[in-house]
Design a protein around this motif. Structure first.
Motif, PDB file in Angstrom:
ATOM      1  N   SER A 134       0.817  -1.209   0.000  1.00 38.89           N
ATOM      2  CA  SER A 134       0.000   0.000   0.000  1.00 38.89           C
ATOM      3  C   SER A 134       0.856   1.266   0.000  1.00 38.89           C
ATOM      4  O   SER A 134       2.030   1.242   0.370  1.00 38.89           O
ATOM      5  N   HIS A 135       0.255   2.376  -0.451  1.00 40.82           N
ATOM      6  CA  HIS A 135       0.906   3.694  -0.443  1.00 40.82           C
ATOM      7  C   HIS A 135       2.209   3.672  -1.247  1.00 40.82           C
ATOM      8  O   HIS A 135       3.278   4.022  -0.763  1.00 40.82           O
ATOM      9  N   GLN A 158      -4.060   2.631  -2.022  1.00 41.50           N
ATOM     10  CA  GLN A 158      -3.308   3.868  -2.272  1.00 41.50           C
ATOM     11  C   GLN A 158      -2.185   3.640  -3.279  1.00 41.50           C
ATOM     12  O   GLN A 158      -1.022   3.925  -3.021  1.00 41.50           O
ATOM     13  N   ASN A 181      -8.640   2.750  -2.959  1.00 39.47           N
ATOM     14  CA  ASN A 181      -7.911   3.960  -3.346  1.00 39.47           C
ATOM     15  C   ASN A 181      -6.983   3.719  -4.535  1.00 39.47           C
ATOM     16  O   ASN A 181      -5.776   3.986  -4.484  1.00 39.47           O
TER      17      ASN A 181
END
Length: 598
Positions: A134-135, A158, A181
């Protein structure tokens, strides 16, 4: 003599020694990783992974290269292969193909970096169970990742993903998939092959529909499709028979999903375009306890709402409702009814302002008072204490109510009127009770919901533990400092509210009640919690520890992955910082997990 003195300062073994290589990673950390099999390199501003990390399982340690004696605990030939590698919160832009040199990895954490691609060598990590990505800045997922046959958790929130490879259906052991996301417009039909999935998070994408094959995900318990562009929820998804939580907020739905959902407890469908509540949809919600329909276009509430016998919270905020059916008051477990922002007519504003309990009483009177009086039957009997025994509530709703009387005891006449009745709900809140009424034990075989909030209880009698059918207890705003250990025997208890009491620690008995879903302990003086005990509460989804005396939050709390709502504000700890707390429960838990020492 001077010649020998000078010679004595010379290191005669210098030519035989190996110089320690320069590295960005402290050697002691690598040495400890060889023993534990875990290496935490999170938050070290790494722009690349040092080569000696990849070769940790291959190269001999310096102790083996030097002629050095060391104890049994430092025997390098007994080193442990690396199984857990944490690289989160760095500045990595790429991952080397050399990651294949760590084939024993079971956990690889790369979240919060700047990765735009992944090496195909990831597919060789056949022992991998957790992959956290993630991210980052990933625009695609390499097909090789789908060859990880032991993978259980894949988190990709993300990123910049526009599609998911069809090969994802090969991840036959996956239990958690987070694609939130991203930029997804559709999902591959092969997602229906992930039969072991239990948690699927798809929120904040551009999905206009869900594949019919998702109906084959019979083990999914949580499905989050919020903040997409869904216009319908396919009937084919009725195969999700174990679904307990469904999030459909911020979509373009014009109707509620019609699902035979025997396990569905929470349905969030706010911020859609729903105008009508139809009987077919309501009839399928046989186990729902929370129904959120705020910010829609609903104009009326049908009489079929009474089919929702398990409903405890109904949110109808900001709709177009002008009238309320009196039958709404017949819902036996309804505790919270939110109606702000509706053009209601025929109900005085002061009644609405008093809250759910008074509103339901008002609606209940509209059902019974006039017909009963017309038939010449008394509706109630007045006691010397001026209390009213509501016979209708006792017989029809199985409810015993004596609240907001500021009384120091409950009249025996009230219990007498309920004799031989299978009372389900008791509300003795807002009085001056200093002890739990003993006669409540008369309903031990049926009582499931007990509200003793806003009293003066300083002690909770062990007798309460004989009420084996209790599923909900409200003891807020009292003077309690502890709970009896016998409470661990309440094997059906799902929620307990203990806000505004005097607890200095998390009640030990609660750690043993495995059915708990909600624990509210805000505004006490709790100074600590035991995360290893909380992890055993596998059903716990809401935990309120706000406004207590917590000086630190144990990182292991992040392993309580069943939590959907964790409230920690108003305590004295410094980390997690307020900026992290503001991002919500999932981010806080992820942050805590990244701080677990190896």
């Amino acid at each position: 003599m001077s010649r020998y003195k000078k010679a004595g300062n010379v290191d005669r073994l210098a030519a035989f020694r190996t110089t320690k290589p320069e590295t960005a990673i402290p050697y002691g950390l690598l040495k400890a990783a060889r023993k534990s099999g875990q290496l935490n390199l999170s938050g070290r501003d790494l722009s690349e992974v040092p080569q000696n990390v990849y070769r940790l399982n291959i190269d001999e340690p310096l102790e083996a290269q030097e002629n050095v004696s060391f104890g049994g605990s430092d025997r390098w030939w007994e080193q442990t292969d690396l199984t857990k590698l944490l690289l989160s919160s760095n500045k990595l832009t790429q991952l080397s193909e050399d990651i294949k040199l760590l084939p024993t990895l079971t956990t690889l954490d790369l979240h919060d970096n700047q990765l735009s691609s992944l090496p195909s060598a990831l597919g060789e990590l056949q022992e991998l169970q957790q992959l956290r990505l993630s991210h980052n800045k990933l625009s695609s997922l390499p097909k090789e990742v789908c060859a990880l046959r032991n993978l259980r958790s894949l988190t990709l929130q993300q990123n910049l993903l526009e599609n998911v490879p069809e090969e994802i259906g090969q991840l036959g052991t996956l239990t958690e998939l987070d694609l939130s996301n991203n930029l997804l417009e559709h999902l591959p039909s092969s997602i229906g092959c992930l039969k072991t999935l239990q948690k699927v998070t798809l929120c904040h994408n551009k999905l206009t529909c869900l594949p019919d094959s998702m109906g084959q995900l019979t083990n999914v318990r949580l499905l989050d499709c919020s903040n997409n562009q869904l216009t319908d929820f396919p009937v084919s998804l009725s195969g999700m028979l174990h679904l307990e939580q469904l999030y459909l907020r911020h979509n373009k739905l014009s109707r509620l999903p019609q699902l035979p959902a025997p396990a569905l407890k929470e349905l969030f469908a706010g911020n859609n375009q729903i105008e009508l509540l139809e009987m077919e949809q309501l009839a399928s919600l046989t186990a729902v306890t929370l129904l959120e329909l705020r910010d829609n276009r609903i104009r009326n509430i049908p009489e079929e709402i009474t089919l929702l016998l398990t409903l405890t919270r109904l949110d109808l905020t900001n709709n177009d409702i002008s009238t309320l059916p009196a039958s709404l008051s017949l819902l036996p477990n309804l505790k919270v009814l939110l109606l702000e922002g509706n053009p209601l007519r025929g109900i005085k504003r002061e009644i609405l302002a008093k809250g759910t309990s008074d509103l339901l009483k008002y609606l209940r009177r509209r059902i019974k008072e006039e017909p009963e009086r017309a038939a010449g039957r008394p509706t109630a009997m007045t006691l010397p204490s001026e209390a009213v025994v509501n016979v209708h509530d006792i017989k029809s709703l199985k409810t015993l109510e004596y609240s907001n009387k500021q009384a120091e005891s409950i009249p025996d006449a009230l219990f007498d009127a309920a004799a031989y009745q299978a009372i389900i709900t008791v509300n003795f809140s807002r009085n001056q009770l200093t002890s739990i009424p003993f006669r409540l034990l008369e309903f031990r075989s049926s009582l499931s919901d007990m509200n003793l909030g806003f009293n003066r209880l300083s002690r909770c009698s062990p007798d309460i533990c004989t009420l084996q059918q209790l599923t909900h207890i409200d003891l807020r705003n009292n003077q309690l400092t502890e709970l009896p250990s016998e409470m661990k025997n309440l094997s059906k208890l799902r929620s307990i509210i203990l806000n505004y009491n005097r607890f200095s620690s998390f009640p030990e008995a609660l750690y043993h009640i495995l059915t708990l879903e909600t624990v509210m302990l805000g505004n006490n003086q709790v100074s600590g919690v035991n995360p290893s005990h909380l992890m055993k509460l596998i059903n716990l989804s809401t935990l309120d520890l706000s406004n207590n005396d917590l000086l630190n939050i144990p990182p292991e709390l992040g392993l309580c992955t069943s939590l959907r709502c964790l409230s920690l504000e108003g305590n004295r700890f410094r980390t997690p910082r307020a900026a992290i707390m503001a991002k919500g429960t999932d981010v806080v838990l992820e942050y805590l997990r990244s701080r677990i020492p190896t």
